[in-house]
Scaffold this motif. Structure first.
Motif, PDB file in Angstrom:
ATOM      1  N   GLU A 146      -0.355   0.951   4.091  1.00  0.00           N
ATOM      2  CA  GLU A 146      -1.740   0.612   3.779  1.00  0.00           C
ATOM      3  C   GLU A 146      -2.682   1.755   4.124  1.00  0.00           C
ATOM      4  O   GLU A 146      -3.784   1.839   3.585  1.00  0.00           O
ATOM      5  CB  GLU A 146      -2.158  -0.653   4.534  1.00  0.00           C
ATOM      6  CG  GLU A 146      -1.516  -1.912   3.996  1.00  0.00           C
ATOM      7  CD  GLU A 146      -2.044  -3.174   4.664  1.00  0.00           C
ATOM      8  OE1 GLU A 146      -2.843  -3.062   5.621  1.00  0.00           O
ATOM      9  OE2 GLU A 146      -1.660  -4.269   4.231  1.00  0.00           O
ATOM     10  N   SER A 147      -2.248   2.656   4.992  1.00  0.00           N
ATOM     11  CA  SER A 147      -3.055   3.821   5.353  1.00  0.00           C
ATOM     12  C   SER A 147      -3.434   4.647   4.126  1.00  0.00           C
ATOM     13  O   SER A 147      -4.468   5.326   4.115  1.00  0.00           O
ATOM     14  CB  SER A 147      -2.283   4.709   6.337  1.00  0.00           C
ATOM     15  OG  SER A 147      -1.931   4.002   7.493  1.00  0.00           O
ATOM     16  N   GLN A 148      -2.607   4.601   3.090  1.00  0.00           N
ATOM     17  CA  GLN A 148      -2.856   5.380   1.883  1.00  0.00           C
ATOM     18  C   GLN A 148      -4.191   5.003   1.242  1.00  0.00           C
ATOM     19  O   GLN A 148      -4.817   5.820   0.568  1.00  0.00           O
ATOM     20  CB  GLN A 148      -1.713   5.167   0.880  1.00  0.00           C
ATOM     21  CG  GLN A 148      -1.907   5.855  -0.453  1.00  0.00           C
ATOM     22  CD  GLN A 148      -2.013   7.375  -0.335  1.00  0.00           C
ATOM     23  OE1 GLN A 148      -1.314   7.979   0.481  1.00  0.00           O
ATOM     24  NE2 GLN A 148      -2.859   7.995  -1.145  1.00  0.00           N
ATOM     25  N   ARG A 149      -4.656   3.786   1.462  1.00  0.00           N
ATOM     26  CA  ARG A 149      -5.901   3.345   0.833  1.00  0.00           C
ATOM     27  C   ARG A 149      -7.107   4.143   1.308  1.00  0.00           C
ATOM     28  O   ARG A 149      -8.075   4.315   0.580  1.00  0.00           O
ATOM     29  CB  ARG A 149      -6.085   1.851   1.055  1.00  0.00           C
ATOM     30  CG  ARG A 149      -5.092   1.038   0.217  1.00  0.00           C
ATOM     31  CD  ARG A 149      -5.163  -0.454   0.456  1.00  0.00           C
ATOM     32  NE  ARG A 149      -4.380  -1.152  -0.554  1.00  0.00           N
ATOM     33  CZ  ARG A 149      -3.057  -1.319  -0.512  1.00  0.00           C
ATOM     34  NH1 ARG A 149      -2.385  -0.836   0.510  1.00  0.00           N
ATOM     35  NH2 ARG A 149      -2.421  -1.949  -1.481  1.00  0.00           N
ATOM     36  N   TRP A 150      -7.063   4.622   2.548  1.00  0.00           N
ATOM     37  CA  TRP A 150      -8.148   5.480   3.037  1.00  0.00           C
ATOM     38  C   TRP A 150      -8.161   6.797   2.271  1.00  0.00           C
ATOM     39  O   TRP A 150      -9.224   7.302   1.891  1.00  0.00           O
ATOM     40  CB  TRP A 150      -7.963   5.762   4.528  1.00  0.00           C
ATOM     41  CG  TRP A 150      -8.001   4.548   5.391  1.00  0.00           C
ATOM     42  CD1 TRP A 150      -6.927   3.787   5.777  1.00  0.00           C
ATOM     43  CD2 TRP A 150      -9.150   3.921   5.972  1.00  0.00           C
ATOM     44  NE1 TRP A 150      -7.355   2.741   6.566  1.00  0.00           N
ATOM     45  CE2 TRP A 150      -8.703   2.800   6.707  1.00  0.00           C
ATOM     46  CE3 TRP A 150     -10.510   4.222   5.958  1.00  0.00           C
ATOM     47  CZ2 TRP A 150      -9.569   1.974   7.417  1.00  0.00           C
ATOM     48  CZ3 TRP A 150     -11.377   3.404   6.666  1.00  0.00           C
ATOM     49  CH2 TRP A 150     -10.897   2.285   7.378  1.00  0.00           C
ATOM     50  N   LEU A 151      -6.971   7.349   2.019  1.00  0.00           N
ATOM     51  CA  LEU A 151      -6.868   8.611   1.296  1.00  0.00           C
ATOM     52  C   LEU A 151      -7.281   8.443  -0.163  1.00  0.00           C
ATOM     53  O   LEU A 151      -7.993   9.276  -0.726  1.00  0.00           O
ATOM     54  CB  LEU A 151      -5.430   9.151   1.369  1.00  0.00           C
ATOM     55  CG  LEU A 151      -5.017   9.873   2.650  1.00  0.00           C
ATOM     56  CD1 LEU A 151      -4.800   8.899   3.798  1.00  0.00           C
ATOM     57  CD2 LEU A 151      -3.747  10.683   2.417  1.00  0.00           C
ATOM     58  N   ASP A 176      -8.256   7.087  11.585  1.00  0.00           N
ATOM     59  CA  ASP A 176      -7.773   8.249  12.325  1.00  0.00           C
ATOM     60  C   ASP A 176      -6.355   8.551  11.836  1.00  0.00           C
ATOM     61  O   ASP A 176      -5.359   8.230  12.498  1.00  0.00           O
ATOM     62  CB  ASP A 176      -7.805   7.967  13.829  1.00  0.00           C
ATOM     63  CG  ASP A 176      -7.423   9.194  14.661  1.00  0.00           C
ATOM     64  OD1 ASP A 176      -7.036  10.217  14.070  1.00  0.00           O
ATOM     65  OD2 ASP A 176      -7.497   9.115  15.903  1.00  0.00           O
ATOM     66  N   ILE A 177      -6.277   9.166  10.671  1.00  0.00           N
ATOM     67  CA  ILE A 177      -5.012   9.431   9.984  1.00  0.00           C
ATOM     68  C   ILE A 177      -4.937  10.931   9.685  1.00  0.00           C
ATOM     69  O   ILE A 177      -5.820  11.475   9.004  1.00  0.00           O
ATOM     70  CB  ILE A 177      -4.925   8.641   8.661  1.00  0.00           C
ATOM     71  CG1 ILE A 177      -5.151   7.142   8.929  1.00  0.00           C
ATOM     72  CG2 ILE A 177      -3.594   8.878   7.958  1.00  0.00           C
ATOM     73  CD1 ILE A 177      -5.400   6.344   7.678  1.00  0.00           C
ATOM     74  N   PHE A 178      -3.915  11.600  10.158  1.00  0.00           N
ATOM     75  CA  PHE A 178      -3.826  13.050   9.978  1.00  0.00           C
ATOM     76  C   PHE A 178      -3.834  13.427   8.501  1.00  0.00           C
ATOM     77  O   PHE A 178      -4.463  14.417   8.111  1.00  0.00           O
ATOM     78  CB  PHE A 178      -2.564  13.585  10.658  1.00  0.00           C
ATOM     79  CG  PHE A 178      -2.478  15.086  10.634  1.00  0.00           C
ATOM     80  CD1 PHE A 178      -3.110  15.840  11.617  1.00  0.00           C
ATOM     81  CD2 PHE A 178      -1.798  15.743   9.624  1.00  0.00           C
ATOM     82  CE1 PHE A 178      -3.059  17.232  11.588  1.00  0.00           C
ATOM     83  CE2 PHE A 178      -1.745  17.128   9.587  1.00  0.00           C
ATOM     84  CZ  PHE A 178      -2.372  17.875  10.568  1.00  0.00           C
ATOM     85  N   ASP A 179      -3.151  12.659   7.674  1.00  0.00           N
ATOM     86  CA  ASP A 179      -3.109  12.955   6.234  1.00  0.00           C
ATOM     87  C   ASP A 179      -4.507  12.936   5.620  1.00  0.00           C
ATOM     88  O   ASP A 179      -4.808  13.700   4.700  1.00  0.00           O
ATOM     89  CB  ASP A 179      -2.223  11.944   5.505  1.00  0.00           C
ATOM     90  CG  ASP A 179      -0.775  11.990   5.965  1.00  0.00           C
ATOM     91  OD1 ASP A 179      -0.556  11.866   7.188  1.00  0.00           O
ATOM     92  OD2 ASP A 179       0.115  12.129   5.125  1.00  0.00           O
ATOM     93  N   LEU A 180      -5.364  12.048   6.122  1.00  0.00           N
ATOM     94  CA  LEU A 180      -6.741  11.972   5.619  1.00  0.00           C
ATOM     95  C   LEU A 180      -7.514  13.230   5.998  1.00  0.00           C
ATOM     96  O   LEU A 180      -8.257  13.785   5.185  1.00  0.00           O
ATOM     97  CB  LEU A 180      -7.429  10.726   6.166  1.00  0.00           C
ATOM     98  CG  LEU A 180      -8.892  10.524   5.768  1.00  0.00           C
ATOM     99  CD1 LEU A 180      -9.036  10.440   4.256  1.00  0.00           C
ATOM    100  CD2 LEU A 180      -9.451   9.257   6.418  1.00  0.00           C
TER     101      LEU A 180
END
Length: 282
Positions: A146-151, A176-180
């Protein structure tokens, strides 16, 4: 919408529901005929969520055109329908027994704090089969979580605004996601995100929190804390520390997932003279 009748029904529905946002559908619509028309609209297969949200985006972009700075505020929320057991198609929420829908919204706000409209929105339900498998999330790539939704929301914001304004993505700890950080840095996107993880950084102290705590105090500022049902209004005095840091990707990454370090500005605001207890507002 392509169908003029559906378009008019949508406008009528928005007017009815926005006038009475806390009421049930029948009470907001006013009578049974209008209530039935509302349910027919939602059941109509020609009604496309993407068409509706796209129209809202165009209006938002139009209101943004004269702004120099735009805050793109991202935040997810839950629509909890646990007490409607006959509703079909729901997924689980944060607690395994809760049932509902997840919504991730990007709201455009001017630099002066004026809401300008929705820039993007994604709606989904969690698969009930994933209950109890939270511990396995670290084994997945960001694109599978679900973290992908921020990106995705940040990328869509950049595409929709076409670089015409300075866009600052604003989000709470869940972002707080490094990929973002990596993605935003690569497409010249600014961001203000509340830290959650004590990340590895390039410094003698090795980690973010002790490194920023060791930075010199750059200044002070006062913030007005408004009165609420639990406490009286007061002025909070904050010490401000900041510095530039290079942060490393999480240690659990595989070589295939590897991303280069990202340099960010870290800000720490610490309240001084915090009251031993807050006086309840009478």
């Amino acid at each position: 919408m392509k169908d003029v009748r559906l378009k008019q029904r949508l406008i009528t529905l928005v007017e009815q529901l926005s006038c009475k946002p806390t009421e049930s559908i029948p009470l907001a619509c006013g009578n049974w005929a209008k209530t039935k028309a509302a349910y027919r609209f939602w059941d109509n297969k020609k009604v496309d969520f993407n068409e509706i949200i796209a129209a809202g985006q165009l209006s938002t972009l139009d209101r943004m055109k004269d702004e120099e700075i735009i805050l793109a505020i991202q935040d997810p929320t839950d629509l909890d329908f646990t007490h409607h057991p006959h509703t079909q198609g729901l997924g689980h929420l944060e607690a395994a027994y809760l049932r509902g829908i997840k919504v991730h919204t990007t709201l455009a706000v001017s630099g002066e704090g004026v809401p300008l409209g929705v820039l993007g929105q994604e709606i989904w339900t969690r698969d009930l089969e994933t209950i109890g498998k939270k511990h396995k999330r670290k084994q997945k790539e960001t694109s599978e979580k679900e973290s992908q939704r921020w990106l995705t929301a940040q990328q869509q914001t950049v595409i929709n605004t076409q670089g015409k304004q300075k866009i600052i993505t604003v989000a709470d700890r869940a972002a707080d996601i490094f990929d973002l950080f990596s993605q935003a840095s690569n497409n010249n996107g600014d961001f203000l995100i509340r830290a959650c993880h004590n990340r590895r950084v390039e410094s003698e102290l090795s980690y973010l929190i002790p490194t920023i705590e060791a930075a010199p105090i750059a200044g002070e500022m006062n913030v007005e804390i408004k009165r609420n049902s639990h406490s009286a209004a007061r002025i909070a005095r904050l010490n401000i520390q900041f510095m530039s840091m290079t942060i490393y990707q999480p240690a659990n990454r595989t070589i295939a997932q590897s991303l280069p370090p990202v340099t960010v500005n870290v800000i720490l605001a610490t309240e001084t003279d915090f009251p031993p207890f807050l006086v309840s507002a009478s």
